[in-house]
Every structure is written in C-alpha cells, then in structure tokens.
Design an enzyme around this catalytic site. Structure first.
Site, PDB file in Angstrom:
ATOM      1  N   LYS A 199     -15.100   0.746   4.569  1.00  6.93           N
ATOM      2  CA  LYS A 199     -14.237   0.124   3.562  1.00  6.93           C
ATOM      3  C   LYS A 199     -15.077  -0.352   2.359  1.00  6.93           C
ATOM      4  O   LYS A 199     -16.284  -0.189   2.354  1.00  6.93           O
ATOM      5  CB  LYS A 199     -13.452  -1.027   4.209  1.00  6.93           C
ATOM      6  CG  LYS A 199     -12.633  -0.592   5.444  1.00  6.93           C
ATOM      7  CD  LYS A 199     -11.494   0.342   5.093  1.00  6.93           C
ATOM      8  CE  LYS A 199     -10.859   1.051   6.275  1.00  6.93           C
ATOM      9  NZ  LYS A 199     -10.187   0.237   7.257  1.00  6.93           N
TER      10      LYS A 199
HETATM   11  C1  LIG Z   1      -9.341   0.150   8.545  1.00  9.07           C
HETATM   12  C2  LIG Z   1      -7.880  -0.064   8.604  1.00  9.07           C
HETATM   13  C3  LIG Z   1      -7.274  -0.988   9.473  1.00  9.07           C
HETATM   14  C4  LIG Z   1      -8.001  -1.665  10.588  1.00  9.07           C
HETATM   15  O1  LIG Z   1      -9.129  -2.339  10.252  1.00  9.07           O
HETATM   16  P1  LIG Z   1     -10.253  -2.627  11.365  1.00  9.07           P
HETATM   17  O2  LIG Z   1     -11.158  -3.573  10.630  1.00  9.07           O
HETATM   18  O3  LIG Z   1     -10.905  -1.336  11.696  1.00  9.07           O
HETATM   19  O4  LIG Z   1      -9.600  -3.269  12.536  1.00  9.07           O
HETATM   20  C5  LIG Z   1      -5.906  -1.189   9.366  1.00  9.07           C
HETATM   21  N1  LIG Z   1      -5.150  -0.514   8.486  1.00  9.07           N
HETATM   22  C6  LIG Z   1      -5.688   0.404   7.660  1.00  9.07           C
HETATM   23  C7  LIG Z   1      -4.791   1.118   6.703  1.00  9.07           C
HETATM   24  C8  LIG Z   1      -7.054   0.674   7.702  1.00  9.07           C
HETATM   25  O5  LIG Z   1      -7.568   1.613   6.903  1.00  9.07           O
END
Ligand SMILES: *Cc1c(COP(=O)(O)O)cnc(C)c1O
Length: 401
Positions: A199
C-alpha cells in the site's frame, strides 16, 4: 509459429528482464529504520505515546477530527462495522470487485454482504446498482476506491442519507487521493486504510480508521482493546489497577514502533503518491500506442492515488486468453497480477451464501480482462520502460492477424 512468438521468453526467447519486477513494493529509507529503532530503545513498545501521535498526524493529513490506529486494514474494516452497529440480520452493500476482507468484515459481525456490480468504465461501485439492492435490512454501504480512484461520493452520500444508512469508504487503495478537492479519508462516515507493504505507506502490518464522529472513534478505541475502556499506560498514570470491560472487543492494537514507522512514512506520502501518478502518466501515454490494451477511465473530478495500474485486454483481438498473457508476461520478468476475482465467486461464499456466476455481470466480464501491471515509487524509468516493452512484445506476438 510466428517469428515474434518464437522470441517470447515462454518459448525460450530472451526475457525483457533477468529478474521479476513485482507489481508492488514498499518504500523504506534509512530515516524509516531509525524511527523504528529509536522506539525499540524506549520504554513503550505498545500502548505508548506514538499511537496517539500517529493518529493525530494522520487525522490532520486527511482532514478529519479523529483517526484510530489498528493492526491491519482488515481490523480497521471490522472496527468500522462494529462502530456503526452492524449485527446479525443486517445487510451491508459491498462491491463485487474488491479484496475479500471488505466483505469478510461484514460476516465477522454476523451480517450478510450484499454484492453490487461496478461501473464498466471505472470498475467502481455503481450508485444506481446500490440503490436497487437496498432493503429494509440494509444497514450500511461500503465503497471501495478500486485501484486508487475515489468513488462517486456525492451520489453515495446522497443515497446513504436518503435511506439512513452508514457509509464506509474502504480507502485501502486511495490514501493520498482526492475527490472534488477533498481528501480521501474525509468523504464517508468512516474511512479505512491499510499499511500493508504494497500500500502507499507501510507499518509492516497496520491500519487506520478516520472519522469526524468522536463517539464512533471512542467505540473503536475500546473495540481494539478487548472492549476495555482504559489502556495500561492510562491506569499507570492514574495510579489504579482497575479496568472495566464494557463491550466485546479484540486485540487489534498496533505497536509504538509501527506507529513511528507510520509517521516517518506519512511525511513522504505526498512524494510517494506524486511518483505513482508520474508512472501512471507514462503508462497512459505508452499504452495508448499498444493495440488490444486499454486503461480504466479516470474521472476529471479526482486525484487518483494509483495503488494499482489496471489494464484491460481486448480478448477479441488476441489469439490467447488473459491467463496466457499473464504467464507470458511473468516469463518476461514483468510481475503482473489480477485484482480481483469477484468476492462471491470464492468457494467460501459459494458454500455459505449460495452465490455463483451471473450475480454481477460487469465485474465478472472485467475479471476475465484485467491485469495489474507494476507500479510503486521505487520503480526506475528503466523499470517502467521494461513494462511497456514487455507488454508490446507479448501483445504483438498474440495479436490476431
Ligand atoms: C489491503 C486491503 C485490505 C486489507 O488490508 P490488510 O492490512 O491486508 O488487512 C482491505 N481492503 C482492500 C480494498 C485492500 O486493498
């Protein structure tokens, strides 16, 4: 075999790259490492002062009154569902095209995810389709800023208000983005973020929820701490051992050294997003020259944060399927990926909810055509050129003549 096919790495030709370029990668520098180490040498590894500091800086970055830090984006979604009172018997509207955690968080609370289709041009949740799925059990709508493009929040807020529903933005793809000049994080009742390494900014694992509602924020702070109203440090300061559990909660706490990393990363966020946008502009220009490939539409009213750069294949112009293109590109060293199989086509959903093909035709058709190509701030100009070169090589080899 065509001459240009024989040159493909899958058929023994020389690959565009010697090593695989991933689709996403974290961006860590020495000052990030130092920030973590200094907390590791301090008195508080968790529930210490860095949590609130990170929360305040994050809230001020997105322009909300509150931010609540948790240990994953999934925990952030779960806390948001709990805060707005989603429970057994409720329905929550979610887009078909998202990461499974978006819909799973509804099930954590004993409620039912109701899948709606996406807009064929942007692959973002379609507000008209949302309205069709509202029943007297509907409790909330979750919008997902797919790939990093903020959804149509004016329409979604209008619908949420009209039917008295909660609006949650799953903004895990769009940190640093804007909608009509307003920052992502301030566009819904609650917005959730992930700090997973792919991210925009990372804390290893981590998450955040932003809101202007102090009551919702307080509920989430209790929820992340087993349902207990005070934290160890507060009790130490007050000179009391007594704590009260007032709600059923979880341990969704994030550590202080992760928050120190988060703050160090947050300072770089504008630059990191700008670099992603720059890479996207290069792709926009270069890909328009390659036949049988198109990019997703981008609204003029948004600043796209480009967590992903998604291309679509025009399969009618190609001799092979998306899977073959995927394999050929990986062999060239271009680490493409697919985001996502519509959530309701996962075996768990089919078994538990009886879902199946046909539910959201636009998302299903898009799923057959999409590929996410590498995009992350550390990519060099050569890396970007390699992606374009790999795409040109593979697509031209498989074009229908
Ligand atoms: C990455 C992501 C999540 C979950 O995040 P984590 O930190 O991996 O638990 C939820 N929704 C979307 C759209 C994502 O891209």
């Amino acid at each position: 075999m065509r001459e240009n096919q024989a040159q493909l790495a899958i058929y023994g030709g020389r690959p565009v790259r010697a090593s695989l370029l991933p689709y996403g990668l974290h961006h860590l520098e020495d000052d990030d490492v130092k920030a973590v180490v200094s907390v590791l040498r301090s008195a508080w590894l968790t529930t210490g002062p860095k949590i609130e500091e990170f929360e305040q800086r994050f809230a001020s970055f997105v322009g909300t009154k509150e931010a609540v830090a948790v240990n994953s984006g999934t925990a952030a979604l779960h806390a948001a569902m709990h805060a707005i009172g989603v429970g057994p018997g409720d329905e929550v509207i979610v887009p078909a095209l998202t990461f499974v955690a978006t819909a799973n968080s509804v099930i954590f609370q004993g409620a039912k995810p109701v899948f709606v289709d996406v807009n064929p041009e942007t692959l973002l949740i379609d507000p008209l389709a949302v309205e069709e799925k509202i029943t007297d059990r509907t409790k909330a709508i979750v919008a997902v800023d797919y790939a990093g493009q903020p959804c149509d929040y004016d329409s979604l807020r209008y619908i949420a208000r009209k039917y008295n529903l909660g609006l949650i933005a799953d903004a895990c793809h769009s940190l640093g983005g804007k909608y009509k000049g307003r920052s992502v994080g301030s566009l819904a009742d609650l917005s959730t973020f992930s700090f997973h390494p792919v991210k925009h900014i990372t804390t290893g694992e981590g998450g955040m929820i932003t809101t202007d509602d102090a009551k919702l924020a307080q509920r989430m702070r209790v929820f992340r701490n087993h349902g207990i109203t005070t934290e160890f440090r507060q009790r130490e300061q007050r000179g009391t051992w007594l704590y009260e559990m007032v709600d059923l909660g979880y341990n969704y706490r994030i550590t202080d050294f992760q928050c120190a990393l988060g703050m160090s990363q947050l300072r770089k966020l504008p630059d990191l997003v700008a670099r992603r946008q720059e890479i996207a502009r290069s792709y926009d220009a270069a890909l328009s020259e390659i036949p049988a490939i198109s990019s997703l539409n981008k609204s003029k009213e948004v600043d796209h944060a480009y967590h992903l750069y998604v291309i679509r294949l025009d399969l009618s112009k190609l001799q092979v399927s998306r899977k073959d293109i995927y394999i050929a590109l990986r062999a060239e060293g271009i680490g493409v990926n697919v985001h996502y199989l519509p959530v309701y086509l996962h075996p768990f959903y089919i078994e538990k909810f009886g879902t199946g093909p046909g539910l959201c035709p636009v998302a299903e058709a898009a799923y057959e055509q999409i590929l996410s190509i590498p995009i992350y701030p550390k990519m060099t100009r050569t890396d970007v050129d390699d992606v374009v070169c790999g795409l040109t090589k593979v697509i031209s080899a498989f074009l229908r003549l």
